[in-house]
Motif scaffolding. Structure first.
Motif, PDB file in Angstrom:
ATOM      1  N   PHE A 392       2.933  -9.311   3.621  1.00 41.18           N
ATOM      2  CA  PHE A 392       2.997  -8.808   4.866  1.00 41.18           C
ATOM      3  C   PHE A 392       1.701  -8.597   5.358  1.00 41.18           C
ATOM      4  O   PHE A 392       0.787  -7.915   4.597  1.00 41.18           O
ATOM      5  N   CYS A 420       3.338  -8.584  11.133  1.00 41.08           N
ATOM      6  CA  CYS A 420       4.159  -7.730  11.870  1.00 41.08           C
ATOM      7  C   CYS A 420       3.707  -6.252  11.987  1.00 41.08           C
ATOM      8  O   CYS A 420       2.592  -5.992  10.947  1.00 41.08           O
ATOM      9  N   GLN A 424       7.240  -2.231  10.831  1.00 40.45           N
ATOM     10  CA  GLN A 424       8.417  -3.276  10.527  1.00 40.45           C
ATOM     11  C   GLN A 424       8.275  -3.960   9.206  1.00 40.45           C
ATOM     12  O   GLN A 424       9.205  -4.185   8.451  1.00 40.45           O
ATOM     13  N   TYR A 425       7.057  -4.114   8.542  1.00 42.88           N
ATOM     14  CA  TYR A 425       7.126  -4.748   7.144  1.00 42.88           C
ATOM     15  C   TYR A 425       7.436  -3.573   5.990  1.00 42.88           C
ATOM     16  O   TYR A 425       7.861  -3.963   5.040  1.00 42.88           O
ATOM     17  N   GLU A 427       9.848  -1.343   6.616  1.00 41.59           N
ATOM     18  CA  GLU A 427      11.303  -1.530   6.552  1.00 41.59           C
ATOM     19  C   GLU A 427      11.813  -2.702   5.847  1.00 41.59           C
ATOM     20  O   GLU A 427      12.788  -2.711   5.145  1.00 41.59           O
ATOM     21  N   ARG A 428      11.020  -3.994   6.037  1.00 40.43           N
ATOM     22  CA  ARG A 428      11.513  -5.179   5.516  1.00 40.43           C
ATOM     23  C   ARG A 428      11.328  -5.176   4.015  1.00 40.43           C
ATOM     24  O   ARG A 428      12.079  -5.925   3.368  1.00 40.43           O
ATOM     25  N   ALA A 431      14.374  -3.247   2.755  1.00 39.04           N
ATOM     26  CA  ALA A 431      15.306  -4.125   2.956  1.00 39.04           C
ATOM     27  C   ALA A 431      15.584  -5.312   1.629  1.00 39.04           C
ATOM     28  O   ALA A 431      16.478  -5.620   1.133  1.00 39.04           O
ATOM     29  N   ILE A 432      14.174  -5.766   1.043  1.00 47.04           N
ATOM     30  CA  ILE A 432      14.244  -6.437  -0.045  1.00 47.04           C
ATOM     31  C   ILE A 432      14.843  -5.702  -1.152  1.00 47.04           C
ATOM     32  O   ILE A 432      15.708  -6.230  -2.097  1.00 47.04           O
ATOM     33  N   GLN A 435      18.499  -5.281  -0.968  1.00 45.47           N
ATOM     34  CA  GLN A 435      19.026  -6.555  -1.078  1.00 45.47           C
ATOM     35  C   GLN A 435      19.357  -6.657  -2.798  1.00 45.47           C
ATOM     36  O   GLN A 435      20.225  -7.306  -3.257  1.00 45.47           O
TER      37      GLN A 435
END
Length: 569
Positions: A392, A420, A424-425, A427-428, A431-432, A435
């Motif tokens: 990112f 981003c 945002q990154y 958070e992403r 999230a990975i 997952q």
């Protein structure tokens, strides 16, 4: 008897055999013989202005370039009588008289063009190259009184005009405003690989190509050596396209004719092969003309082989060896095996499905850096390591690090990097990790590893996903990551690891420089700002955790994970 399907236009499946036989690595192109004869008659009488005795090109030019000239200026479909070659990309090593020959080709095209008041361009990436190209062209004119009557030379404008038609040939240095007013009917770009380092080169190329869809058409000839860095931007785009066309994978009716003097990929990786000077002649069509075989050997022995870095640059320029991860030098030894372990079918989702346990590594810096995330899974049954990486970046990096902006945009197009805002990154990436946790693959302890510096926001984002406490491990950096460097080297060399094969990670791996610190090795960057290794550091963090032989948490719920996937579908 079954009919054999004709290969796609401009495909040249026997290109390597042609090179070895001393032939031009170019598909056979039908030509208008009258135009070809006219072009050759003019071209051959031009004289070299900077060679003692001023020999004409009839004697001084290699046959390889005459074949390019004819294909480019005189191609014609036998049925429709329309031009076939609208674009041509020639990649040939340095010192093969590229600049001199394209100056002569430009004059030939100007002489051949009968339409009035058109514009032609020769574009060079630097003022030195553009001045040399113009000097060669005007020198050829002033050596022949007949040409003085045909062309008007304006030295201060670097412009040559044909008196009869008013059509101009301008020699310019590249900038983003180079094409103004009328779209050129011919553009010659010298050293295209240098434009790969310029952020807006693709937009300029698109504007130049706008002439190709007008009624009079517009031709583009690109001639270059290989880049002295890993191909990026417009250079990577054009090189990849040319290789696809040459290999018959560029569609049925391409308009670009590839002429690529290079070793096959496997021989480029075989350092013993290309270091054997008996093989150099294959890629040097002007050897014995503008290139002295002995001087080339002397230059390699005295300069090119002085250091690994010097050899890498020398090989890229004199043998068109593509820089990537082929020469380790003081780089990471695992880089030599990186390409061999690529599995482009590997995605985060397939990694999750194939793994019995997985860990996450993360690393990032300031707004001019990348933030890398890596997931390493241990495959069921085989225990093979599966590596997936992503990066990112804040959009600001495109402004702060303009020299690598084209490369980063390539990675965005590939899908291996996203631009981003920081929040945002962060958070992403969290999230990975979630997952992987929801798939039941994260261990109870040491599941996510990262550099402890400036990481508070990331830890907070993980906590919101209920990944916290013993699941987190703050890993010391520098020499403390030596076990990961050494361990990954062994796994890459003995083929017990696979990775997703992204260009982003290939570039990052190639950027790693190894420094010895005490009893350990430390991964650093080759050059501050111009290169990034954050995704590699993220991989090293994940590798440390995986080397501790983790087991997945018994509390993971694989069923919920696959239900979530089904719902998303």
């Amino acid at each position: 008897m079954l009919a054999i399907e004709a290969p796609p236009r401009f495909a040249c499946p026997d290109w390597w055999e042609r090179i070895q036989a001393g032939q031009t690595p170019m598909a056979d192109v039908p030509v208008n013989q009258d135009k070809a004869a006219k072009a050759l008659a003019f071209f051959n009488r031009l004289k070299l202005p900077d060679v003692p005795g001023n020999p004409p090109l009839a004697q001084a030019c290699g046959e390889w370039f005459r074949e390019i000239l004819v294909a480019f200026l005189a191609s014609e479909d036998p049925a429709t009588k329309q031009r076939l070659v609208w674009e041509l990309l020639c990649m040939v090593p340095k010192k093969n008289s590229k600049t001199t020959y394209v100056a002569a080709l430009g004059l030939t095209a100007l002489f051949m063009e009968e339409a009035p008041n058109r514009q032609m361009l020769i574009v060079a990436p630097s003022q030195n190259i553009s001045e040399r190209c113009f000097d060669q062209a005007q020198g050829m004119i002033r050596l022949d009184t007949r040409l003085d009557a045909i062309f008007k030379v304006q030295d201060h404008l670097k412009c040559i005009t044909r008196h009869k038609t008013g059509t101009k040939l301008d020699v310019k240095t590249f900038d983003t405003s180079i094409v103004t007013g009328e779209i050129p009917i011919l553009t010659i770009i010298d050293e295209l690989h240098e434009l790969g380092k310029k952020p807006k080169a693709a937009a300029v190329m698109q504007q130049i190509r706008g002439g190709g869809i007008t009624m009079q058409g517009g031709q583009v000839l690109m001639i270059t050596t290989q880049s002295d860095e890993q191909p990026a931007g417009i250079w990577k785009t054009e090189l990849d396209k040319a290789r696809r066309i040459r290999d018959g994978k560029g569609g049925r009716s391409p308009i670009l004719l590839p002429v690529l003097y290079e070793f096959p990929a496997d021989l480029q990786r075989d350092q013993g092969y290309w270091r054997d000077r008996r093989h150099w002649k294959y890629l040097l069509p002007n050897i014995g003309r503008s290139i002295s075989p002995q001087r080339l050997i002397d230059d390699y022995e005295n300069n090119g082989s002085a250091t690994k870095e010097a050899e890498q640059i020398w090989a890229s320029q004199h043998l068109n060896i593509e820089i990537g991860v082929g020469l380790a030098g003081d780089g990471w030894r695992g880089a030599e095996y990186w390409d061999l372990r690529a599995d482009e079918t590997l995605t985060l989702e397939s990694l999750v499905e194939r793994s019995e346990v997985a860990v996450v590594g993360a690393d990032g810096g300031g707004l001019d850096d990348l933030f890398g995330v890596c997931v390493i899974g241990r495959e069921k049954v085989t225990r093979r390591w599966l590596v997936w990486t992503h990066a990112f970046a804040h959009p600001k990096v495109l402004e702060v690090r303009k020299e690598i902006a084209p490369r980063l945009l390539d990675f965005e197009a590939e899908g291996s990097l996203a631009f981003c805002e920081v929040s945002q990154y962060i958070e992403r990436i969290a999230a990975i990790a979630a997952q992987v946790r929801d798939a039941g693959l994260l261990p109870e302890k040491n599941a996510v590893g990262f550099d402890p510096n400036n990481i508070a926001a990331f830890v907070d984002a993980l906590a919101l996903k209920k990944i916290e406490g013993l699941m987190l491990h703050r890993l010391r950096q520098g020499p403390a990551l030596s076990p990961a460097l050494w361990g990954l080297e062994h796994k890459l060399s003995d083929d017990t690891i696979s990775h997703d094969g992204s260009d982003m990670m290939r570039w990052s791996v190639g950027n790693v420089k190894i420094e010895v610190k005490g009893n350990g090795n430390m991964a650093t960057k080759q050059a501050a700002g111009r290169t990034k290794i954050d995704p590699v550091i993220a991989m090293l963090c994940a590798a440390i955790l995986m080397s501790w032989n983790p087991e997945a948490s018994p509390e993971g719920n694989m069923g919920d994970y696959f239900k979530s996937l089904a719902g998303a579908a």
